[in-house]
Design a protein around this motif. Structure first.
Motif, mmCIF file in Angstrom:
data_model
loop_
_atom_site.group_PDB
_atom_site.id
_atom_site.type_symbol
_atom_site.label_atom_id
_atom_site.label_comp_id
_atom_site.label_asym_id
_atom_site.label_seq_id
_atom_site.Cartn_x
_atom_site.Cartn_y
_atom_site.Cartn_z
ATOM 1 N N GLY A 149 32.420 5.964 42.052
ATOM 2 C CA GLY A 149 31.034 5.577 42.259
ATOM 3 C C GLY A 149 30.840 4.173 42.782
ATOM 4 O O GLY A 149 29.721 3.800 43.159
ATOM 5 N N GLN A 150 31.896 3.371 42.803
ATOM 6 C CA GLN A 150 31.779 2.026 43.366
ATOM 7 C C GLN A 150 31.608 2.126 44.882
ATOM 8 O O GLN A 150 32.357 2.824 45.547
ATOM 9 C CB GLN A 150 33.017 1.202 43.019
ATOM 10 N N LYS A 151 30.622 1.422 45.418
ATOM 11 C CA LYS A 151 30.295 1.549 46.836
ATOM 12 C C LYS A 151 30.596 0.295 47.645
ATOM 13 O O LYS A 151 30.473 0.304 48.865
ATOM 14 C CB LYS A 151 28.811 1.919 46.997
ATOM 15 N N ILE A 152 30.967 -0.796 46.967
ATOM 16 C CA ILE A 152 31.198 -2.058 47.661
ATOM 17 C C ILE A 152 32.581 -2.584 47.297
ATOM 18 O O ILE A 152 32.919 -2.691 46.112
ATOM 19 C CB ILE A 152 30.128 -3.096 47.284
ATOM 20 N N LEU A 153 33.358 -2.906 48.317
ATOM 21 C CA LEU A 153 34.677 -3.494 48.108
ATOM 22 C C LEU A 153 34.678 -4.905 48.671
ATOM 23 O O LEU A 153 34.516 -5.110 49.871
ATOM 24 C CB LEU A 153 35.758 -2.665 48.805
ATOM 25 N N PHE A 154 34.830 -5.895 47.783
ATOM 26 C CA PHE A 154 35.029 -7.268 48.227
ATOM 27 C C PHE A 154 36.509 -7.437 48.550
ATOM 28 O O PHE A 154 37.375 -7.118 47.727
ATOM 29 C CB PHE A 154 34.606 -8.261 47.139
ATOM 30 N N LEU A 155 36.785 -7.942 49.740
ATOM 31 C CA LEU A 155 38.163 -8.012 50.223
ATOM 32 C C LEU A 155 38.566 -9.454 50.500
ATOM 33 O O LEU A 155 38.023 -10.101 51.396
ATOM 34 C CB LEU A 155 38.314 -7.184 51.499
ATOM 35 N N GLY A 156 39.541 -9.947 49.735
ATOM 36 C CA GLY A 156 40.146 -11.233 50.014
ATOM 37 C C GLY A 156 41.333 -11.072 50.943
ATOM 38 O O GLY A 156 41.722 -9.949 51.288
ATOM 39 N N MET A 157 41.937 -12.190 51.336
ATOM 40 C CA MET A 157 43.052 -12.127 52.277
ATOM 41 C C MET A 157 44.393 -11.965 51.565
ATOM 42 O O MET A 157 45.075 -10.974 51.730
ATOM 43 C CB MET A 157 43.055 -13.375 53.167
ATOM 44 N N ASN A 158 44.758 -12.961 50.757
ATOM 45 C CA ASN A 158 46.020 -12.894 50.005
ATOM 46 C C ASN A 158 45.952 -13.855 48.824
ATOM 47 O O ASN A 158 45.024 -14.653 48.722
ATOM 48 C CB ASN A 158 47.216 -13.194 50.920
ATOM 49 N N PRO A 159 46.903 -13.779 47.885
ATOM 50 C CA PRO A 159 46.802 -14.556 46.646
ATOM 51 C C PRO A 159 46.850 -16.062 46.870
ATOM 52 O O PRO A 159 47.462 -16.556 47.813
ATOM 53 C CB PRO A 159 48.029 -14.104 45.841
ATOM 54 N N GLY A 160 46.214 -16.774 45.944
ATOM 55 C CA GLY A 160 46.357 -18.222 45.857
ATOM 56 C C GLY A 160 47.373 -18.567 44.785
ATOM 57 O O GLY A 160 47.639 -17.773 43.879
#
Length: 271
Positions: free
Chosen positions: A71-82
């Motif tokens: 049911g989740q409709k939004i994916l926040f996408l980062g680049m790579n780990p800090g």
């Protein structure tokens, strides 16, 4: 060691113990990406490579099993780990205080095989805060109050699970890698991203920072995945605009995208 059916399991590959088909598909895509990434080689300026989806798999799996849901409709996408975020905790933008105190993530974190003496992994005991992660999760904590409110609609993921460092310990982002090596890396990450987006069945991917946004748009479009791709400013302290008031900028953008109303405590109490 053999799995059911007589197949031999890679000893470097952590076992998948999940409840639910969605979690299984998500974690399986990450494990397959891990296997492919092991075959890559990187030249100068890269001297150290950490993959928290190997040594911090326990805490990462806790995060996925706790918060990845239908049911989740939004994916926040980062680049790579800090180095003081996901590299320590296995959680995207995973500043330790936010991960422990708000997200309530638990588990064991081991250490990468080849560790830079200035970039030790101490896991959930790490005392150094990562500004980007503190800003990111701190903003949603203020907005939502309870993680349940945020994760009812959203999930957070990184395009690439690897962190790269130079001989001095300087953090190297994927755009700073040699071009051919960067493209080989991101091609594999693009495939995994498409698998994750299709498994989650989200309607919108929000890249955190221009690089993640542009890569997501390119990868998902090329694969024919029908999903809206947008972006918000990265909360990095390297970004002068973020240092002047990232929360206000992020709130305005999420309002423009129609996401803000889903995440406010008042709206959640009325639903």
């Amino acid at each position: 060691m053999k799995e059911k059916g007589g197949k031999r399991r890679d000893p470097k590959r952590p076992p998948v113990r999940v409840s639910g088909e969605l979690n299984f598909r998500f974690l399986q895509a990450e494990l397959e990406l891990n296997a492919h990434l092991r075959g890559l080689r990187f030249s100068d300026p890269v001297r150290y490579i950490y993959n928290p989806l190997e040594y911090a798999w326990d805490t990462h799996r806790c995060y996925v099993e706790k918060y990845c849901q239908a049911g989740q409709k939004i994916l926040f996408l980062g680049m790579n780990p800090g180095p003081f975020g996901m590299a320590q905790t296995g959680v995207p933008f995973g500043e330790v205080k936010s991960v422990v105190d708000w997200l309530k993530i638990t588990g064991e974190v081991s250490r990468p095989q080849n560790e830079h003496p200035k970039r030790r992994i101490t896991g959930l005991a790490c005392t150094q805060s990562e500004v980007s992660g503190a800003r990111f999760w701190g903003f949603f904590r203020k907005l939502c109050g309870d993680p349940v409110v945020f994760f009812q609609h959203c999930f957070v993921h990184n395009l690439c699970p690897l962190i790269f460092m130079s001989d001095s310990g300087k953090n190297l982002t994927p755009p700073e890698l040699p071009a051919a090596e960067r493209e080989a890396l991101l091609r594999l990450c693009d495939i995994a991203l498409c698998q994750v987006v299709e498994a989650l069945n989200v309607s919108m991917v929000i890249g955190v920072g221009k690089v993640a946004e542009q890569r997501a748009r390119r990868a998902l479009s090329a694969a024919g995945v029908n999903v809206r791709v947008e972006g918000i400013m990265h909360p990095s302290p390297r970004n002068p605009l973020a240092n002047k008031g990232w929360e206000d900028v992020a709130k305005a953008k999420l309002h423009e995208l129609g996401v803000l109303s889903l995440l406010s405590k008042t709206c959640a109490n009325q639903s």
